[in-house]
Design a protein around this motif. Structure first.
Motif, short mmCIF file in Angstrom:
data_model
loop_
_atom_site.label_atom_id
_atom_site.label_comp_id
_atom_site.label_asym_id
_atom_site.label_seq_id
_atom_site.Cartn_x
_atom_site.Cartn_y
_atom_site.Cartn_z
N GLY A 1 -100.45 -74.87 -52.77
CA GLY A 1 -101.67 -75.06 -52.00
C GLY A 1 -101.61 -74.20 -50.75
N ARG A 2 -101.74 -74.84 -49.58
CA ARG A 2 -101.60 -74.12 -48.31
C ARG A 2 -100.28 -74.45 -47.63
NH1 ARG A 2 -105.01 -70.10 -46.34
NH2 ARG A 2 -103.79 -70.55 -44.48
N GLU A 3 -99.39 -75.13 -48.34
CA GLU A 3 -98.14 -75.59 -47.72
C GLU A 3 -96.95 -74.74 -48.15
OE1 GLU A 3 -95.34 -79.62 -47.43
OE2 GLU A 3 -97.18 -79.63 -48.62
N LEU A 4 -96.13 -74.37 -47.18
CA LEU A 4 -94.85 -73.71 -47.45
C LEU A 4 -93.83 -74.81 -47.71
CD1 LEU A 4 -92.95 -71.29 -47.53
CD2 LEU A 4 -92.83 -71.38 -45.02
N GLY B 1 -100.66 -65.86 -43.25
CA GLY B 1 -101.47 -64.65 -43.39
C GLY B 1 -101.67 -64.26 -44.83
N VAL B 2 -100.62 -64.39 -45.64
CA VAL B 2 -100.72 -64.08 -47.08
C VAL B 2 -101.73 -65.03 -47.74
CG1 VAL B 2 -99.49 -64.06 -49.27
CG2 VAL B 2 -98.40 -63.13 -47.21
N LEU B 3 -101.64 -66.31 -47.41
CA LEU B 3 -102.55 -67.29 -48.02
C LEU B 3 -103.99 -67.09 -47.55
CD1 LEU B 3 -100.33 -70.51 -47.90
CD2 LEU B 3 -100.72 -68.94 -49.82
N ASP B 4 -104.16 -66.58 -46.34
CA ASP B 4 -105.51 -66.25 -45.88
C ASP B 4 -106.12 -65.16 -46.75
OD1 ASP B 4 -105.45 -68.10 -43.84
OD2 ASP B 4 -104.88 -66.65 -42.29
N ALA C 1 -105.44 -70.46 -51.25
CA ALA C 1 -104.42 -71.45 -51.56
C ALA C 1 -103.94 -71.28 -52.99
CB ALA C 1 -104.98 -72.86 -51.36
N GLY C 2 -102.65 -71.56 -53.22
CA GLY C 2 -102.14 -71.42 -54.58
C GLY C 2 -100.65 -71.62 -54.65
N ILE C 3 -100.11 -71.37 -55.82
CA ILE C 3 -98.68 -71.53 -56.10
C ILE C 3 -98.09 -70.13 -56.15
CG2 ILE C 3 -96.99 -72.45 -57.73
CD1 ILE C 3 -99.47 -74.20 -58.78
N PHE C 4 -97.38 -69.75 -55.10
CA PHE C 4 -96.89 -68.38 -54.98
C PHE C 4 -95.43 -68.34 -54.57
CE2 PHE C 4 -101.45 -68.08 -53.68
CZ PHE C 4 -101.89 -67.25 -54.71
N GLY C 5 -94.75 -67.30 -55.02
CA GLY C 5 -93.44 -66.96 -54.51
C GLY C 5 -93.59 -65.72 -53.66
#
Length: 283
Positions: A186-189, A227-230, A234-238
């Motif tokens: 989502g938007r959480e690290l 900044g990357v999520l902006d 939101a999503g599931i990212f590495g």
């Protein structure tokens, strides 16, 4: 089947099995759909129309992005989104978008020809890294230690059959052999782990089985991840970061990240975080 989610992938690996099992404990059903046997078409995307959402775990960026595009056209919620997957697929596109948004990325040169390559080596003297614009998991990423061997390596690039395979980036080699894998849901690290090259392989890539350890949250890292999520949403990212004398830079972003190594290093139940996120998005 309205509460059933499709996990689209070419195989059920450790991560996919963990997601299926964890989701079941939350009352959410996840079913594997083989991304190599869908033959999607038309607006109803019939093979996926009965699912509440599609969780794209295709190792192939191309298959993942195209399937996500058709699913979204059929109004099926898709994680991650098609635009995000397509951005992650193309290292140049991603870096251009991040740079435009003020997110730090490594210096690089786009190489589409031998002349490009020779000029890149003049502007960015070896040692440098040559990597394909399209691809992941550390494949075809090459450390060029001197100009003489670099020309021989580029002979192999020229022999590749298609222009998209030849498209490459040249960037400075950042000595140290370590990178940060920042895992977002989502938007959480949710977790940050350091990966350091092991043995004779200089690449610090989780897929290569290198050493890893948990890292405390750094405000600079959090700012970059935000900044990357902006940019991607939101999503599931590495999100992979390299350390430089001027701070961290974003090396690449994985749209369907493996998480076994990160979970082991940090103790974070990443499968649970993802399953709960999917549950919220389909609730």
């Amino acid at each position: 089947m309205s509460r059933t989610v499709a996990i689209v992938a070419d195989r059920v690996g450790w991560e996919e099995r963990r997601l299926i099992d964890t989701a079941a404990g939350l009352g959410l059903r996840i079913e594997w759909v083989n991304d190599e046997s869908l033959a999607l078409g038309d607006q109803d995307a019939a093979s996926l129309g009965g699912y509440a959402a599609v969780l794209v775990r295709s190792r192939s960026y191309t298959r993942g992005g195209l399937i996500a595009t058709l699913a979204e056209a059929a109004r099926i919620p898709t994680l991650n989104t098609a635009p995000a997957i397509h951005a992650c697929e193309n290292k140049l596109t991603l870096r251009a978008q991040l740079r435009a948004a003020g997110v730090p990325v490594p210096d690089f040169r786009l190489v589409l020809s031998r002349r490009d390559f020779e000029r890149a080596l003049t502007e960015l003297p070896p040692p440098v890294v040559l990597k394909p614009v399209f691809g992941g998991m550390g494949k075809r990423v090459t450390l060029l230690r001197d100009a003489d061997s670099a020309q021989s390596v580029y002979d192999y690039v020229e022999d590749l059959g298609h222009g998209f395979e030849q498209a490459s980036l040249v960037e400075p080699y950042l000595a140290g052999g370590a990178s940060l894998r920042c895992f977002t849901v989502g938007r959480e690290l949710v977790a940050v782990a350091e990966f350091r090259s092991a043995g004779t392989d200089w690449r610090s890539n989780a897929a290569l089985g290198n050493r890893n350890r948990a890292i405390d949250l750094d405000p600079e890292v959090q700012k970059i991840v935000d900044g990357v999520l902006d940019v991607l949403g939101a999503g599931i990212f590495g999100i992979d970061l390299f350390s430089t004398p001027d701070g961290y830079v974003v090396n690449e972003v994985n749209h369907a990240p493996a998480f076994r190594a990160v979970a082991s290093a940090t103790g974070v139940d990443i499968a649970d975080a993802i399953a709960r996120y999917v549950q919220e998005e389909t609730g």
